[in-house]
Motif scaffolding. Structure first.
Motif, PDB file in Angstrom:
ATOM      1  N   LEU A  32      10.887  15.798 103.134  1.00  0.00           N
ATOM      2  CA  LEU A  32      11.543  15.634 101.840  1.00  0.00           C
ATOM      3  C   LEU A  32      10.915  14.487 101.058  1.00  0.00           C
ATOM      4  N   ILE A  33      10.763  13.345 101.706  1.00  0.00           N
ATOM      5  CA  ILE A  33      10.258  12.168 101.011  1.00  0.00           C
ATOM      6  C   ILE A  33       8.840  12.413 100.491  1.00  0.00           C
ATOM      7  N   ASN A  34       7.993  13.004 101.314  1.00  0.00           N
ATOM      8  CA  ASN A  34       6.619  13.265 100.889  1.00  0.00           C
ATOM      9  C   ASN A  34       6.572  14.250  99.724  1.00  0.00           C
ATOM     10  N   ALA A  35       7.444  15.260  99.762  1.00  0.00           N
ATOM     11  CA  ALA A  35       7.477  16.247  98.682  1.00  0.00           C
ATOM     12  C   ALA A  35       7.848  15.596  97.361  1.00  0.00           C
ATOM     13  N   VAL A  36       8.819  14.696  97.398  1.00  0.00           N
ATOM     14  CA  VAL A  36       9.245  14.021  96.173  1.00  0.00           C
ATOM     15  C   VAL A  36       8.151  13.081  95.674  1.00  0.00           C
ATOM     16  N   VAL A  37       7.586  12.279  96.579  1.00  0.00           N
ATOM     17  CA  VAL A  37       6.557  11.312  96.181  1.00  0.00           C
ATOM     18  C   VAL A  37       5.347  12.019  95.577  1.00  0.00           C
ATOM     19  N   GLN A  38       4.970  13.164  96.149  1.00  0.00           N
ATOM     20  CA  GLN A  38       3.756  13.854  95.707  1.00  0.00           C
ATOM     21  C   GLN A  38       3.963  14.686  94.441  1.00  0.00           C
ATOM     22  N   ASN A  39       5.206  15.114  94.182  1.00  0.00           N
ATOM     23  CA  ASN A  39       5.423  16.066  93.091  1.00  0.00           C
ATOM     24  C   ASN A  39       6.203  15.526  91.904  1.00  0.00           C
ATOM     25  N   ALA A  40       6.876  14.408  92.063  1.00  0.00           N
ATOM     26  CA  ALA A  40       7.715  13.902  90.984  1.00  0.00           C
ATOM     27  C   ALA A  40       6.880  13.319  89.847  1.00  0.00           C
ATOM     28  N   THR A  41       7.356  13.539  88.621  1.00  0.00           N
ATOM     29  CA  THR A  41       6.760  12.903  87.450  1.00  0.00           C
ATOM     30  C   THR A  41       7.653  11.789  86.924  1.00  0.00           C
ATOM     31  N   VAL A  42       8.872  11.671  87.456  1.00  0.00           N
ATOM     32  CA  VAL A  42       9.738  10.545  87.119  1.00  0.00           C
ATOM     33  C   VAL A  42       9.466   9.416  88.111  1.00  0.00           C
ATOM     34  N   PRO A  43       9.838   8.178  87.787  1.00  0.00           N
ATOM     35  CA  PRO A  43       9.630   7.075  88.737  1.00  0.00           C
ATOM     36  C   PRO A  43      10.389   7.307  90.043  1.00  0.00           C
ATOM     37  N   VAL A  44       9.744   7.016  91.167  1.00  0.00           N
ATOM     38  CA  VAL A  44      10.311   7.279  92.496  1.00  0.00           C
ATOM     39  C   VAL A  44      10.211   6.021  93.346  1.00  0.00           C
ATOM     40  N   ILE A  45      11.246   5.783  94.153  1.00  0.00           N
ATOM     41  CA  ILE A  45      11.157   4.781  95.212  1.00  0.00           C
ATOM     42  C   ILE A  45      11.101   5.509  96.546  1.00  0.00           C
ATOM     43  N   GLN A  46      10.050   5.252  97.312  1.00  0.00           N
ATOM     44  CA  GLN A  46       9.866   5.895  98.609  1.00  0.00           C
ATOM     45  C   GLN A  46      10.739   5.202  99.645  1.00  0.00           C
ATOM     46  N   THR A  47      11.545   5.981 100.343  1.00  0.00           N
ATOM     47  CA  THR A  47      12.485   5.403 101.305  1.00  0.00           C
ATOM     48  C   THR A  47      12.359   6.070 102.653  1.00  0.00           C
ATOM     49  N   GLY A  48      12.871   5.354 103.640  1.00  0.00           N
ATOM     50  CA  GLY A  48      13.435   6.010 104.797  1.00  0.00           C
ATOM     51  C   GLY A  48      12.640   6.235 106.041  1.00  0.00           C
ATOM     52  N   THR A  49      11.494   6.932 105.988  1.00  0.00           N
ATOM     53  CA  THR A  49      10.874   7.318 107.243  1.00  0.00           C
ATOM     54  C   THR A  49      10.676   6.093 108.131  1.00  0.00           C
ATOM     55  N   GLY A  50      11.239   6.143 109.323  1.00  0.00           N
ATOM     56  CA  GLY A  50      11.255   4.956 110.166  1.00  0.00           C
ATOM     57  C   GLY A  50      10.592   5.160 111.512  1.00  0.00           C
ATOM     58  N   ASN A  51       9.273   5.017 111.557  1.00  0.00           N
ATOM     59  CA  ASN A  51       8.595   4.974 112.861  1.00  0.00           C
ATOM     60  C   ASN A  51       8.604   3.512 113.301  1.00  0.00           C
ATOM     61  N   CYS A  52       9.736   3.108 113.879  1.00  0.00           N
ATOM     62  CA  CYS A  52       9.983   1.694 114.189  1.00  0.00           C
ATOM     63  C   CYS A  52       9.547   1.378 115.627  1.00  0.00           C
ATOM     64  N   HIS A  53       8.956   0.198 115.806  1.00  0.00           N
ATOM     65  CA  HIS A  53       8.419  -0.226 117.099  1.00  0.00           C
ATOM     66  C   HIS A  53       9.145  -1.453 117.629  1.00  0.00           C
ATOM     67  N   ILE A  54       9.194  -1.544 118.956  1.00  0.00           N
ATOM     68  CA  ILE A  54       9.597  -2.780 119.621  1.00  0.00           C
ATOM     69  C   ILE A  54       8.482  -3.166 120.585  1.00  0.00           C
ATOM     70  N   TYR A  55       7.995  -4.391 120.420  1.00  0.00           N
ATOM     71  CA  TYR A  55       6.989  -4.920 121.344  1.00  0.00           C
ATOM     72  C   TYR A  55       7.647  -5.963 122.227  1.00  0.00           C
ATOM     73  N   VAL A  56       7.558  -5.761 123.549  1.00  0.00           N
ATOM     74  CA  VAL A  56       8.095  -6.723 124.514  1.00  0.00           C
ATOM     75  C   VAL A  56       6.943  -7.555 125.041  1.00  0.00           C
ATOM     76  N   ASP A  57       6.966  -8.826 124.693  1.00  0.00           N
ATOM     77  CA  ASP A  57       5.885  -9.747 125.037  1.00  0.00           C
ATOM     78  C   ASP A  57       6.002 -10.197 126.496  1.00  0.00           C
ATOM     79  N   SER A  58       4.948 -10.786 126.991  1.00  0.00           N
ATOM     80  CA  SER A  58       4.918 -11.207 128.406  1.00  0.00           C
ATOM     81  C   SER A  58       5.978 -12.249 128.728  1.00  0.00           C
ATOM     82  N   SER A  59       6.375 -13.043 127.748  1.00  0.00           N
ATOM     83  CA  SER A  59       7.347 -14.117 127.986  1.00  0.00           C
ATOM     84  C   SER A  59       8.794 -13.676 127.772  1.00  0.00           C
ATOM     85  N   ALA A  60       9.015 -12.425 127.465  1.00  0.00           N
ATOM     86  CA  ALA A  60      10.351 -11.962 127.075  1.00  0.00           C
ATOM     87  C   ALA A  60      11.358 -12.061 128.216  1.00  0.00           C
ATOM     88  N   SER A  61      12.610 -12.259 127.847  1.00  0.00           N
ATOM     89  CA  SER A  61      13.718 -12.137 128.796  1.00  0.00           C
ATOM     90  C   SER A  61      13.948 -10.660 129.053  1.00  0.00           C
TER      91      SER A  61
END
Length: 415
Positions: free
Chosen positions: A207-236
């Motif tokens: 949905l987001i890509n379709a709107v960003v690529q096709n809209a002629t009105v101003p758009v704010i891109q939101t949402g897609t969350g490929n979120c990461h967690i990195y656990v470092d060597s010193s972590a609890s």
């Protein structure tokens, strides 16, 4: 004239009055909305059950159905959120700067409503209310276009808001719902120049890509969350287990849920078995690299390139063991969607390096990515999580629903 053209004209007319309305009047409308949500909760639940049953019949996954599902607590939370927005300061009319020029001109920069805001979103009916009240509070008319999955729920929620707005003395068409849930209506909104001043898509990557690529009105891109967690060597390890478990399992169908875990090789043999034991309680499928498989055994599904790119929105977690923090940062820089990224560490220098090098809307040290949320950030609610940099980034609250204009006062100056 099409239905959407009528909606557009109505919104343009409504914004004229709404943009000049007092904050007391707008707050009154919000309080009436909150009261009405509680008063009509049985009616809302009845309509929501229709949507949920339809979703189940069509084979929607449990996690996606959870986004659609409402119960009494969620409705009461929705009403509570509306009241919290009403209690926030008025975002309109804030003097953001200014000066008196040498020629005597007094220039003032002041916040004003955007005008008409369009929202295209998928199966979360709470967006209907969140978007509606944030736009109202900030003096904007709103055109809502939800997905077919929630059409019955969205229709009654929009009706409740419209009735409350009218009772408060504001234009009823300050809030409108597009009931046509075909692709055509979305395309009309994307091309509604002269009507929609800002379009915000909320939903999956498609949905987001379709709107960003096709809209002629101003758009704010939101949402897609490929979120990461990195656990470092010193972590609890206990802290890391708690954070990863919360970020993955508390609500896996939302954009701030963790999708990939990166683990420093020096802590992997101790962390991964403890983490797997916790995640097994929620039946999380792990898709890991060769080292992850060596440590955890055959239960780990071999990870592919696509797994590291994907927003699962499900009980699935991609895992990779890395040699050091720089390899973790390089991985995140390659695959991140710019939403929320986290490091778990006891090292101040590692935390600072991570914060400096990671380019995302929200960068965490020793806290779950699930906090990337308008309510949690003290915004009352959010209209979306912006993953771009202009004009808003991160959770978008009331201030992000405004633009500004310059007010210039003189006494006869000419150039």
């Amino acid at each position: 004239m099409t239905d959407f053209e009528t909606i557009g004209l109505n919104a343009v007319e409504a914004k004229k009055e709404l943009s000049c309305s007092s904050v007391d009047l707008r707050n009154s409308a919000l309080m009436l909305i909150a009261d009405s949500l509680e008063k009509h909760k049985r009616d809302i639940l009845e309509q929501n059950r229709i949507d949920v049953k339809t979703a189940e019949k069509t084979g929607m996954s449990d996690t996606m159905t959870d986004r659609l599902y409402l119960n009494e607590k969620r409705i009461l939370d929705m009403a509570d959120g509306v009241r919290k927005v009403a209690a926030l300061p008025d975002p309109v009319g804030i003097i953001e700067g200014g000066e008196i020029r040498p020629n005597g001109l007094r220039i003032t920069k002041i916040s004003v409503p955007m005008g008409v805001i369009g929202i295209i979103y998928e199966s979360r009916p709470n967006v209907t209310v969140d978007a509606g009240v944030l736009c109202l509070k900030s003096g904007n008319a709103v055109i809502l276009r939800g997905g077919k999955e929630a059409i019955y729920t969205n229709t009654i929620l929009a009706m409740i808001m419209r009735d409350a707005v009218a009772e408060a003395g504001l234009p009823t068409d300050s809030v409108q719902l597009v009931e046509d849930v075909t692709r055509h209506s979305a395309e009309q909104m994307m091309k509604a120049n002269g009507v929609i001043d800002l379009l915000i898509p909320r939903g999956g990557a498609g949905l987001i890509n379709a709107v960003v690529q096709n809209a002629t009105v101003p758009v704010i891109q939101t949402g897609t969350g490929n979120c990461h967690i990195y656990v470092d060597s010193s972590a609890s390890i206990p802290m890391a287990v708690d954070i990863v478990d919360n970020a993955k399992t508390s609500r896996p169908s939302v954009c701030n849920a963790a999708e990939t875990l990166l683990v420093h090789k020096d802590i992997a043999e101790d962390l991964l078995p403890a983490l797997k034991k916790r995640l097994d309680k929620s039946k999380v499928e792990l898709r890991g690299c060769e080292l992850t498989k060596m440590i955890l055994g055959k239960s780990v599904v071999p990870a592919t390139e696509e797994d590291y790119e994907k927003e699962f929105l499900d009980y699935i977690l991609a895992v990779r063991v890395v040699d050091n923090i720089y390899e973790a940062i390089e991985h995140i820089q390659k695959y991140s969607s710019g939403h929320s990224e986290c490091i778990v560490t006891e090292s101040v220098s590692a935390a600072e390096e991570f914060q400096k090098r990671i380019d995302a809307a929200a960068v965490y040290v020793n806290a779950s990515t699930r906090f990337t949320d308008g309510y949690e950030f003290g915004l009352g609610a959010e209209i979306g999580i912006s993953t771009q940099k202009l004009h808003a980034r991160g959770p978008m609250g009331l201030r992000e629903m405004t633009t500004y204009k310059y007010i210039i006062t003189g006494n006869g100056q000419i150039r």
